[in-house]
Scaffold this motif. Structure first.
Motif, mmCIF file in Angstrom:
data_model
loop_
_atom_site.group_PDB
_atom_site.id
_atom_site.type_symbol
_atom_site.label_atom_id
_atom_site.label_comp_id
_atom_site.label_asym_id
_atom_site.label_seq_id
_atom_site.Cartn_x
_atom_site.Cartn_y
_atom_site.Cartn_z
ATOM 1 N N LEU A 84 10.221 19.360 -53.544
ATOM 2 C CA LEU A 84 10.716 18.041 -53.150
ATOM 3 C C LEU A 84 10.596 17.853 -51.644
ATOM 4 O O LEU A 84 10.272 16.758 -51.170
ATOM 5 N N GLY A 85 10.830 18.934 -50.887
ATOM 6 C CA GLY A 85 10.699 18.856 -49.430
ATOM 7 C C GLY A 85 9.276 18.536 -49.022
ATOM 8 O O GLY A 85 9.033 17.684 -48.152
ATOM 9 N N VAL A 86 8.319 19.190 -49.670
ATOM 10 C CA VAL A 86 6.903 18.933 -49.359
ATOM 11 C C VAL A 86 6.565 17.472 -49.671
ATOM 12 O O VAL A 86 5.908 16.783 -48.887
ATOM 13 N N LEU A 87 7.054 16.991 -50.827
ATOM 14 C CA LEU A 87 6.784 15.605 -51.201
ATOM 15 C C LEU A 87 7.388 14.645 -50.185
ATOM 16 O O LEU A 87 6.787 13.627 -49.833
ATOM 17 N N ALA A 88 8.582 14.951 -49.692
ATOM 18 C CA ALA A 88 9.226 14.079 -48.710
ATOM 19 C C ALA A 88 8.468 14.089 -47.391
ATOM 20 O O ALA A 88 8.518 13.126 -46.628
ATOM 21 N N ALA A 89 7.764 15.188 -47.121
ATOM 22 C CA ALA A 89 7.055 15.302 -45.847
ATOM 23 C C ALA A 89 5.787 14.454 -45.821
ATOM 24 O O ALA A 89 5.343 14.044 -44.741
ATOM 25 N N VAL A 90 5.207 14.165 -46.982
ATOM 26 C CA VAL A 90 3.938 13.420 -47.009
ATOM 27 C C VAL A 90 4.066 12.040 -46.355
ATOM 28 O O VAL A 90 3.269 11.694 -45.474
ATOM 29 N N THR A 114 1.762 3.027 -49.889
ATOM 30 C CA THR A 114 0.731 3.936 -49.400
ATOM 31 C C THR A 114 1.077 5.382 -49.754
ATOM 32 O O THR A 114 0.232 6.146 -50.220
ATOM 33 N N ALA A 115 2.356 5.747 -49.548
ATOM 34 C CA ALA A 115 2.766 7.122 -49.810
ATOM 35 C C ALA A 115 2.624 7.452 -51.287
ATOM 36 O O ALA A 115 2.155 8.539 -51.657
ATOM 37 N N LEU A 116 2.994 6.508 -52.156
ATOM 38 C CA LEU A 116 2.860 6.766 -53.595
ATOM 39 C C LEU A 116 1.388 6.857 -53.980
ATOM 40 O O LEU A 116 1.001 7.707 -54.794
ATOM 41 N N ALA A 117 0.562 5.987 -53.382
ATOM 42 C CA ALA A 117 -0.872 6.037 -53.683
ATOM 43 C C ALA A 117 -1.486 7.338 -53.180
ATOM 44 O O ALA A 117 -2.436 7.853 -53.764
ATOM 45 N N VAL A 163 12.999 11.960 -59.972
ATOM 46 C CA VAL A 163 13.570 12.357 -58.687
ATOM 47 C C VAL A 163 12.454 12.538 -57.651
ATOM 48 O O VAL A 163 12.552 12.052 -56.524
ATOM 49 N N ALA A 164 11.368 13.193 -58.060
ATOM 50 C CA ALA A 164 10.263 13.445 -57.122
ATOM 51 C C ALA A 164 9.691 12.126 -56.611
ATOM 52 O O ALA A 164 9.449 11.959 -55.410
ATOM 53 N N THR A 165 9.475 11.153 -57.526
ATOM 54 C CA THR A 165 8.929 9.862 -57.115
ATOM 55 C C THR A 165 9.889 9.143 -56.174
ATOM 56 O O THR A 165 9.483 8.574 -55.158
ATOM 57 N N LEU A 166 11.178 9.178 -56.540
ATOM 58 C CA LEU A 166 12.157 8.491 -55.702
ATOM 59 C C LEU A 166 12.274 9.156 -54.333
ATOM 60 O O LEU A 166 12.494 8.480 -53.327
ATOM 61 N N VAL A 167 12.125 10.481 -54.287
ATOM 62 C CA VAL A 167 12.165 11.181 -52.997
ATOM 63 C C VAL A 167 11.024 10.686 -52.109
ATOM 64 O O VAL A 167 11.225 10.360 -50.940
ATOM 65 N N VAL A 168 9.813 10.581 -52.695
ATOM 66 C CA VAL A 168 8.674 10.079 -51.913
ATOM 67 C C VAL A 168 8.953 8.659 -51.435
ATOM 68 O O VAL A 168 8.780 8.324 -50.256
ATOM 69 N N ALA A 169 9.430 7.800 -52.371
ATOM 70 C CA ALA A 169 9.653 6.399 -52.034
ATOM 71 C C ALA A 169 10.736 6.266 -50.964
ATOM 72 O O ALA A 169 10.572 5.519 -49.989
ATOM 73 N N VAL A 223 11.024 6.279 -43.219
ATOM 74 C CA VAL A 223 10.041 6.422 -42.137
ATOM 75 C C VAL A 223 9.469 5.058 -41.762
ATOM 76 O O VAL A 223 9.340 4.725 -40.573
ATOM 77 N N GLY A 224 9.168 4.235 -42.776
ATOM 78 C CA GLY A 224 8.612 2.909 -42.532
ATOM 79 C C GLY A 224 9.567 2.049 -41.732
ATOM 80 O O GLY A 224 9.169 1.322 -40.816
ATOM 81 N N ALA A 225 10.867 2.129 -42.070
ATOM 82 C CA ALA A 225 11.863 1.322 -41.368
ATOM 83 C C ALA A 225 12.011 1.796 -39.923
ATOM 84 O O ALA A 225 12.239 1.001 -39.019
ATOM 85 N N LEU A 226 11.877 3.110 -39.710
ATOM 86 C CA LEU A 226 12.040 3.648 -38.352
ATOM 87 C C LEU A 226 10.855 3.303 -37.457
ATOM 88 O O LEU A 226 11.034 2.958 -36.296
ATOM 89 N N LEU A 227 9.644 3.406 -38.000
ATOM 90 C CA LEU A 227 8.453 3.320 -37.155
ATOM 91 C C LEU A 227 7.842 1.928 -37.094
ATOM 92 O O LEU A 227 7.138 1.592 -36.153
ATOM 93 N N PHE A 228 8.066 1.117 -38.129
ATOM 94 C CA PHE A 228 7.365 -0.165 -38.214
ATOM 95 C C PHE A 228 8.363 -1.282 -38.487
ATOM 96 O O PHE A 228 9.463 -1.021 -38.973
#
Lengths: 417, 295
Positions: B42-48, B90-93, B148-154, B160-165
């Protein structure tokens, strides 16, 4: 000991038999469970195979109608509001060049344009090959939208009042032009909906053509008449054109062009889903997204008008574009008439292959030459490029003969000219 | 053990308490999500999404635009700079073709074979839950992991999107505009569709897992099958078969960003996943309920 022994052995044998029988039933019981996944696969395969066959409930029963009445119906058809999904397949039988073909095409168009991927001329050329899914929506003459669905992206061309917007979501680029008439012209440069195709064909209907009503069909869940148009002349590569016309509204729903050589249709454009309700107004609203690169098309619009002649030449490769008509306007010589029209273009260059010299690539002309058949006749030497619909002869003295006719007719025209 | 005792055990095995399956499911969920391996996945998925977001940010710092030059890269990447919500798509794709199914393959492949490997499978079966229920609990746990894995990515992408853009109203790929709330709703729907898209490989992994007693072998086989199918899906000569590959319609979730939504491929994807679940789920059941458990 002996009796015991024999006793023992019979007992053991009996137990052994029982055990074996038990094992056998057990094994059979176990094997029976695997029937479930196999049955699921079977049911799925049957469903995939049978449902389309069952759904095809046969041709609908409609009152008889003459070809003239049907054509009138199309002409009178006053459908202002429409939305639907169109599937367009084109199989010109071009040699399979993979990405090279599209890069040549886009290279050609981008050379004249500004290189914006949202430019309609470069986008719509892509429709000339392969299968595409389009979405169309229209609400009166002021509001139209055509979208090309791509994987994870979409290209939309929106005409709303005086604005024409092209939006390429893949690169987030926007093309904008304001002249309303140029917008309309652009929309019709590449026919996309079955109606566009049908209009082009019906323009050319005259005594060299047989037009018949050939039964009925069901298209996108609607009852339709089938109008079949066949050239009476020989020598053309066009076999037949079949147009499915909605019985209620007179809107062409499906357009199929089959070559005289047989086989799969060269062009097959039809609605897979259609609705005559008013599309939501928001469909035609477009504001460029923040940060998108906007290309103003006013100048480019003029450009595309001047290179309209250029496009005409290319459009002759775009099937169903009324090959002769398109070329007529752009001032080419036209030999023969109607279905057997052959456009003649004198490039004046001695290079033989104008495409090669225009692109300035000697390699390219050599490469193109390898795709064609060398021929010779009274006109000298030349190369014939064949597709399933359009054949072209490029002579070594720089003349180009193009038409929806077979090779023999092309050579005859060249010999005469 | 006396005859009476045996009879009690037998009836209990035949008709277990319905609460048993819930308890079983809970214990399965807790075991799976407490594993270090699961947490690392899950950590790796969150890092993508972080990686994608930061690289897009760095690349466009000079006011440039992502995805220039013909729109290369995962879908939607060109829009990320203008609206952080697009980072979710983008992250899900970016993770759906490989990272997500690989993680699911690891969890599903380990489900039964891992227990057999560790020698704990027979102890699980001593509990009067029955093999079918155990298998269902295992599959439900795997599906919970998919979600859970999908929601972690999302969620990570959204953060990240809210912070950077910037965030705000967004333009659908059809060119129409929708409100941010609507966009958020679609993002959630897309995450659910992506989670369901993984049902097929989860069932496949579970079936493979019942075939062997080695957890590593089951995981490797599942991930290997995933890679094979992904490669076969790229070969044009196989186009007649491709609509039946479980991964073929995965990226159809992008159709939810069209306006109006284009349902054809989405429905095909869901049907295909249901078919794979039915076929490999029942195959796993046939295998697991009849095999000899020796470990």
């Amino acid at each position: 000991m002996a009796p015991y022994e024999s006793d023992d052995s019979t007992g053991a044998a009996q137990a052994d038999d029982e055990l074996r029988a038990e094992l056998r039933t057990e094994r059979r019981r176990k094997a029976a469970r695997y029937v479930v996944p196999v049955a699921v696969v079977g049911v799925a395969a049957a469903t995939i195979g049978l449902v389309p066959a069952l759904a095809d409930s046969g041709d609908p029963n409609l009152p008889k109608i003459t070809a003239q009445e049907l054509i009138d119906k199309i002409a009178k058809s006053d459908v202002q509001q429409l939305s639907g999904t169109v599937k367009v397949s084109t199989d010109l039988g071009l040699p399979d060049l993979g990405g090279l073909e599209s890069s040549l095409l886009s290279g050609a168009t981008q050379g004249s344009g500004d290189g914006s991927s949202a430019d309609p001329t470069s986008k719509l050329t892509e429709l000339a090959s392969g299968t595409h899914t389009l979405r169309v929506a229209a609400d009166g003459p002021e509001k139209q939208k055509v979208s090309v669905l791509e994987s994870g992206a979409e290209y939309s061309l929106i005409h709303n009042g005086t604005d024409v917007w092209g939006y390429d979501s893949k690169s987030n680029e926007v093309y904008h032009s304001t002249a309303a008439d140029s917008g309309k012209a652009e929309q019709h440069e590449t026919p996309a909906t079955p109606k566009d195709f049908a209009d082009e064909v019906l323009k050319s209907v005259d005594d060299t053509t047989s037009v018949t009503v050939d039964g009925t069909a069901q298209v996108a869940g609607r009852d339709a008449y089938r109008l079949v148009i066949k050239p009476k002349q020989s020598g053309t590569t066009v076999g037949a054109i079949s147009i499915a016309v909605d019985a209620k509204t007179g809107t062409p729903l499906k357009f199929t062009l089959t070559p005289s050589s047989g086989g799969a249709a060269v062009v097959d454009a039809g609605y897979t889903q259609v609705s005559f309700a008013k599309p939501a107004a928001s469909t035609f609203d477009f504001t460029p997204p923040k940060g998108a690169k906007v290309t103003e098309g006013d100048k480019a619009g003029k450009d595309s008008k001047t290179d309209g002649s250029d496009k005409g030449g290319k459009a002759s490769e775009t099937p169903g574009h009324g090959s002769a008509k398109g070329l007529d306007k752009s001032g080419f010589d036209v030999l023969g008439k109607d279905w057997n029209s052959i456009a003649v273009l004198d490039t004046g260059s001695k290079a033989g292959l104008p495409t090669g010299s225009a692109s300035g690539g000697g390699d390219l002309s050599g490469f193109l030459g390898s795709l064609g058949d060398p021929v010779s006749g009274k006109f000298g030497k030349g190369t014939v490029f064949s597709t399933r619909l359009i054949n072209a002869l490029i002579t070594d003295n720089g003349k180009v003969y193009v038409g929806a006719v077979d090779k023999a007719a092309l050579l005859k025209a060249a010999n005469a000219g | 053990m006396s005859q009476a005792d045996l009879a009690v055990v037998e009836t209990a095995a035949v008709r277990p308490n319905p609460l048993w399956s819930l308890g079983l499911l809970r214990s399965e969920l807790v075991t799976t999500f407490r594993r270090w391996r699961t947490l690392v996945l899950l950590g790796v998925l969150a890092a993508v999404p972080i990686l994608v977001g930061v690289s897009v940010r760095i690349e466009t710092r000079g006011g440039g635009q992502a995805g220039r030059g013909g729109g290369e890269g995962p879908a939607f990447i060109a829009e990320v700079t203008n609206n952080g919500l697009f980072l979710v798509f983008t992250a899900l794709a970016a993770t759906l073709p490989f990272f997500l199914p690989m993680a699911v393959g690891v969890v599903a492949g380990d489900a039964v074979a891992g227990e057999a490997d560790a020698g704990t499978l027979r102890y699980l079966l001593v509990a009067p839950a029955g093999r079918t229920r155990l298998l269902l609990a295992k599959y439900a746990t795997t599906m919970a992991f998919c979600l859970v894995a999908t929601l972690v990515v999302a969620a990570s992408a959204l953060a990240v999107g809210a912070l950077l853009f910037p965030l705000g109203d967004l333009t659908t790929i059809s060119g129409t505009r929708i409100s941010f709330a609507d966009g958020l709703g679609r993002a959630l729907l897309i995450a659910l569709v992506v989670a369901v898209s993984l049902a097929g490989i989860a069932a496949l992994g579970l079936f493979v897992s019942t075939l062997t007693n080695s957890g590593i072998a089951a995981m490797a086989t599942t991930v290997g099958l995933l890679i094979t199918v992904q490669i076969l899906d790229q070969i044009p000569q196989l186009h007649a078969l491709q609509p039946y590959f479980f991964s073929h319609y995965w990226l159809s979730f992008a159709d939810l960003m069209r306006d109006p939504v284009y349902w054809d491929d989405l429905v095909k994807n869901l049907e295909l996943q249901a078919l794979y679940t039915a076929v490999f789920g029942s195959a796993a059941w046939a295998r697991f309920t009849t095999r000899d458990i020796t470990a």
